[in-house]
Design a protein around this motif. Structure first.
Motif, PDB file in Angstrom:
ATOM      1  N   LEU A  96      -0.449  17.338  -1.812  1.00 22.71           N
ATOM      2  CA  LEU A  96      -1.854  17.337  -2.234  1.00 22.71           C
ATOM      3  C   LEU A  96      -2.718  16.583  -1.219  1.00 22.71           C
ATOM      4  CD1 LEU A  96      -4.117  17.880  -4.251  1.00 22.71           C
ATOM      5  CD2 LEU A  96      -3.379  15.845  -5.520  1.00 22.71           C
ATOM      6  N   LEU A  97      -2.252  15.431  -0.777  1.00 17.17           N
ATOM      7  CA  LEU A  97      -3.019  14.637   0.181  1.00 17.17           C
ATOM      8  C   LEU A  97      -3.141  15.366   1.518  1.00 17.17           C
ATOM      9  CD1 LEU A  97      -1.623  11.043  -0.490  1.00 17.17           C
ATOM     10  CD2 LEU A  97      -3.527  12.227  -1.592  1.00 17.17           C
ATOM     11  N   ALA A  98      -2.063  16.032   1.930  1.00 14.91           N
ATOM     12  CA  ALA A  98      -2.105  16.786   3.190  1.00 14.91           C
ATOM     13  C   ALA A  98      -3.120  17.922   3.099  1.00 14.91           C
ATOM     14  CB  ALA A  98      -0.716  17.334   3.520  1.00 14.91           C
ATOM     15  N   SER A  99      -3.183  18.579   1.949  1.00 13.45           N
ATOM     16  CA  SER A  99      -4.138  19.674   1.761  1.00 13.45           C
ATOM     17  C   SER A  99      -5.575  19.146   1.774  1.00 13.45           C
ATOM     18  CB  SER A  99      -3.863  20.395   0.436  1.00 13.45           C
ATOM     19  OG  SER A  99      -2.581  20.992   0.442  1.00 13.45           O
ATOM     20  N   LEU A 100      -5.810  18.005   1.148  1.00 17.79           N
ATOM     21  CA  LEU A 100      -7.144  17.402   1.158  1.00 17.79           C
ATOM     22  C   LEU A 100      -7.551  17.011   2.577  1.00 17.79           C
ATOM     23  CD1 LEU A 100      -6.852  15.167  -2.041  1.00 17.79           C
ATOM     24  CD2 LEU A 100      -8.298  17.195  -1.784  1.00 17.79           C
ATOM     25  N   ASP A 101      -6.588  16.485   3.334  1.00 20.82           N
ATOM     26  CA  ASP A 101      -6.857  16.146   4.741  1.00 20.82           C
ATOM     27  C   ASP A 101      -7.225  17.395   5.537  1.00 20.82           C
ATOM     28  OD1 ASP A 101      -6.469  13.400   4.585  1.00 20.82           O
ATOM     29  OD2 ASP A 101      -4.313  13.545   4.950  1.00 20.82           O
ATOM     30  N   GLU A 102      -6.472  18.464   5.308  1.00 16.75           N
ATOM     31  CA  GLU A 102      -6.699  19.706   6.051  1.00 16.75           C
ATOM     32  C   GLU A 102      -8.090  20.277   5.762  1.00 16.75           C
ATOM     33  OE1 GLU A 102      -4.641  24.151   6.546  1.00 16.75           O
ATOM     34  OE2 GLU A 102      -3.585  22.546   5.488  1.00 16.75           O
ATOM     35  N   LEU A 103      -8.519  20.153   4.514  1.00 19.20           N
ATOM     36  CA  LEU A 103      -9.834  20.653   4.117  1.00 19.20           C
ATOM     37  C   LEU A 103     -10.945  19.634   4.377  1.00 19.20           C
ATOM     38  CD1 LEU A 103      -8.872  22.367   0.744  1.00 19.20           C
ATOM     39  CD2 LEU A 103      -9.411  23.506   2.908  1.00 19.20           C
ATOM     40  N   MET A 104     -10.542  18.455   4.864  1.00 20.96           N
ATOM     41  CA  MET A 104     -11.476  17.358   5.155  1.00 20.96           C
ATOM     42  C   MET A 104     -12.287  16.966   3.918  1.00 20.96           C
ATOM     43  SD  MET A 104     -12.719  18.077   9.075  1.00 20.96           S
ATOM     44  CE  MET A 104     -13.332  19.740   8.780  1.00 20.96           C
ATOM     45  N   LEU A 105     -11.593  16.929   2.771  1.00 22.77           N
ATOM     46  CA  LEU A 105     -12.220  16.500   1.524  1.00 22.77           C
ATOM     47  C   LEU A 105     -11.929  15.013   1.315  1.00 22.77           C
ATOM     48  CD1 LEU A 105     -11.342  19.504  -0.822  1.00 22.77           C
ATOM     49  CD2 LEU A 105     -13.365  19.167   0.599  1.00 22.77           C
ATOM     50  N   PRO A 106     -12.937  14.217   0.969  1.00 23.27           N
ATOM     51  CA  PRO A 106     -12.755  12.767   0.846  1.00 23.27           C
ATOM     52  C   PRO A 106     -11.966  12.386  -0.402  1.00 23.27           C
ATOM     53  CG  PRO A 106     -14.972  13.375   0.207  1.00 23.27           C
ATOM     54  CD  PRO A 106     -14.337  14.628   0.724  1.00 23.27           C
ATOM     55  N   TYR A 107     -11.046  11.461  -0.234  1.00 24.74           N
ATOM     56  CA  TYR A 107     -10.258  10.988  -1.371  1.00 24.74           C
ATOM     57  C   TYR A 107      -9.795   9.563  -1.107  1.00 24.74           C
ATOM     58  CZ  TYR A 107      -6.094  11.670   1.524  1.00 24.74           C
ATOM     59  OH  TYR A 107      -5.161  11.578   2.528  1.00 24.74           O
ATOM     60  N   LEU A 108      -9.371   8.926  -2.167  1.00 20.79           N
ATOM     61  CA  LEU A 108      -8.714   7.622  -2.086  1.00 20.79           C
ATOM     62  C   LEU A 108      -7.401   7.757  -2.837  1.00 20.79           C
ATOM     63  CD1 LEU A 108      -9.114   4.630  -1.164  1.00 20.79           C
ATOM     64  CD2 LEU A 108      -9.964   4.174  -3.467  1.00 20.79           C
ATOM     65  N   TYR A 109      -6.314   7.308  -2.233  1.00 21.18           N
ATOM     66  CA  TYR A 109      -5.013   7.422  -2.876  1.00 21.18           C
ATOM     67  C   TYR A 109      -4.576   6.050  -3.368  1.00 21.18           C
ATOM     68  CZ  TYR A 109      -0.026   8.261  -3.587  1.00 21.18           C
ATOM     69  OH  TYR A 109       1.236   8.342  -4.136  1.00 21.18           O
ATOM     70  N   GLN A 110      -4.336   5.944  -4.661  1.00 19.19           N
ATOM     71  CA  GLN A 110      -3.869   4.684  -5.240  1.00 19.19           C
ATOM     72  C   GLN A 110      -2.832   4.948  -6.330  1.00 19.19           C
ATOM     73  OE1 GLN A 110      -4.519   1.138  -4.600  1.00 19.19           O
ATOM     74  NE2 GLN A 110      -2.613   1.452  -5.731  1.00 19.19           N
ATOM     75  N   PRO A 111      -1.537   4.965  -5.960  1.00 20.93           N
ATOM     76  CA  PRO A 111      -0.506   5.073  -7.006  1.00 20.93           C
ATOM     77  C   PRO A 111      -0.522   3.826  -7.878  1.00 20.93           C
ATOM     78  CG  PRO A 111       0.495   4.604  -4.865  1.00 20.93           C
ATOM     79  CD  PRO A 111      -0.965   4.844  -4.613  1.00 20.93           C
ATOM     80  N   LEU A 112      -0.208   4.009  -9.144  1.00 18.51           N
ATOM     81  CA  LEU A 112      -0.202   2.886 -10.088  1.00 18.51           C
ATOM     82  C   LEU A 112       1.204   2.496 -10.522  1.00 18.51           C
ATOM     83  CD1 LEU A 112      -3.160   3.940 -12.424  1.00 18.51           C
ATOM     84  CD2 LEU A 112      -3.229   2.542 -10.354  1.00 18.51           C
TER      85      LEU A 112
END
Length: 253
Positions: free
Chosen positions: A21-37
């Motif tokens: 999921l994070l790789a796909s967001l990077d590829e589409l250049m969509l902003p996100y913050l990743y924080q596992p809990l």
């Protein structure tokens, strides 16, 4: 710093379960913050575990962690019963470990697993669910209703990460997080436990992507407005990505 126009998304999936999921967001250049809990830790198998697995009429794995933490302790190729997995990622790993076919649904939820044709006529059969320290009670309930005997086998446990909720709230507000992706009730509840009470109104004002009606019901009890809840078609990475893109598009960002 992100702007509201960027529509940053907070991803809360556990470490190792969000890579695609994070790789796909990077590829589409969509902003996100990743924080596992939460993280997972292997739990040593009890002495009766192997006989239970060997005598089972079917073995169900609920997650990648369930497979990997069992494989670390015994060779899955020794398992002779039919094998089932909740989703494709778990199923693919299990097929690799067991060296044979694994049945899994496209709908990577408990409801999807229970809809598998092979799990309809299970009266009198003993099915073992390999899982963590809790969860997937719907699977057991559904199988018991069909006359099966169901046992749990724990191969791992989920452990909350030592996080400072106040610091997280400050960071998420600074990043202007607009949407939060949660894939389990456990993570949803943990979010509201971590974040100070004065931050709950902010949480409830975010857009949420969830993966089941049961999660939506839990969210409503926490005070999240129904119009703020978007149900993903599935729990896999592609469905979550589609949901993020759909919500972004509806906001013309």
């Amino acid at each position: 710093m992100s702007t509201i126009q960027d529509w940053p998304v907070l991803i809360t999936r556990p470490a190792g379960k969000a890579d695609q999921l994070l790789a796909s967001l990077d590829e589409l250049m969509l902003p996100y913050l990743y924080q596992p809990l939460i993280t997972t830790q292997m739990v040593p198998l009890k002495t009766k575990a192997l006989p239970i697995l060997q005598q089972a009429d079917g073995i169900i794995f609920v997650s990648v962690s369930a497979v990997s933490c069992l494989q670390q302790q015994l060779d899955c190729r020794e398992l002779t019963a039919p094998l089932y997995a909740v989703g494709s990622t778990t199923g693919s790993l299990l097929q690799k470990c067991a060296g044979r076919e694994v049945q899994f649904p496209q709908d990577q939820r408990s409801e999807g697993l229970l809809a598998l044709p092979a799990l309809q006529d299970v009266a009198g059969k003993h099915l073992v669910v390999v899982r963590g320290n809790a969860g997937r009670e719907l699977i057991k309930k559904g199988l018991l209703a069909r006359g099966a005997k169901v046992s749990y086998l724990q191969s791992y446990k989920r452990v909350p990460l030592p996080l400072d909720g106040q610091s997280l709230l400050v960071q998420w507000r600074q990043q202007q997080i607009q949407c939060i992706v949660v894939t389990s009730n456990e993570i949803l509840q943990l979010l509201f436990q971590l974040i100070p009470t004065e931050g709950h109104a902010w949480l409830c004002s975010r857009q949420w992507i969830m993966v089941s009606p049961r999660m939506r019901d839990a969210a409503l009890e926490l005070g999240i407005p129904e119009q703020r809840i978007f149900l993903s078609a599935n729990a896999n990475d592609q469905a979550l990505l589609d949901s993020i893109c759909q919500l972004r598009g509806s906001r013309h960002v």
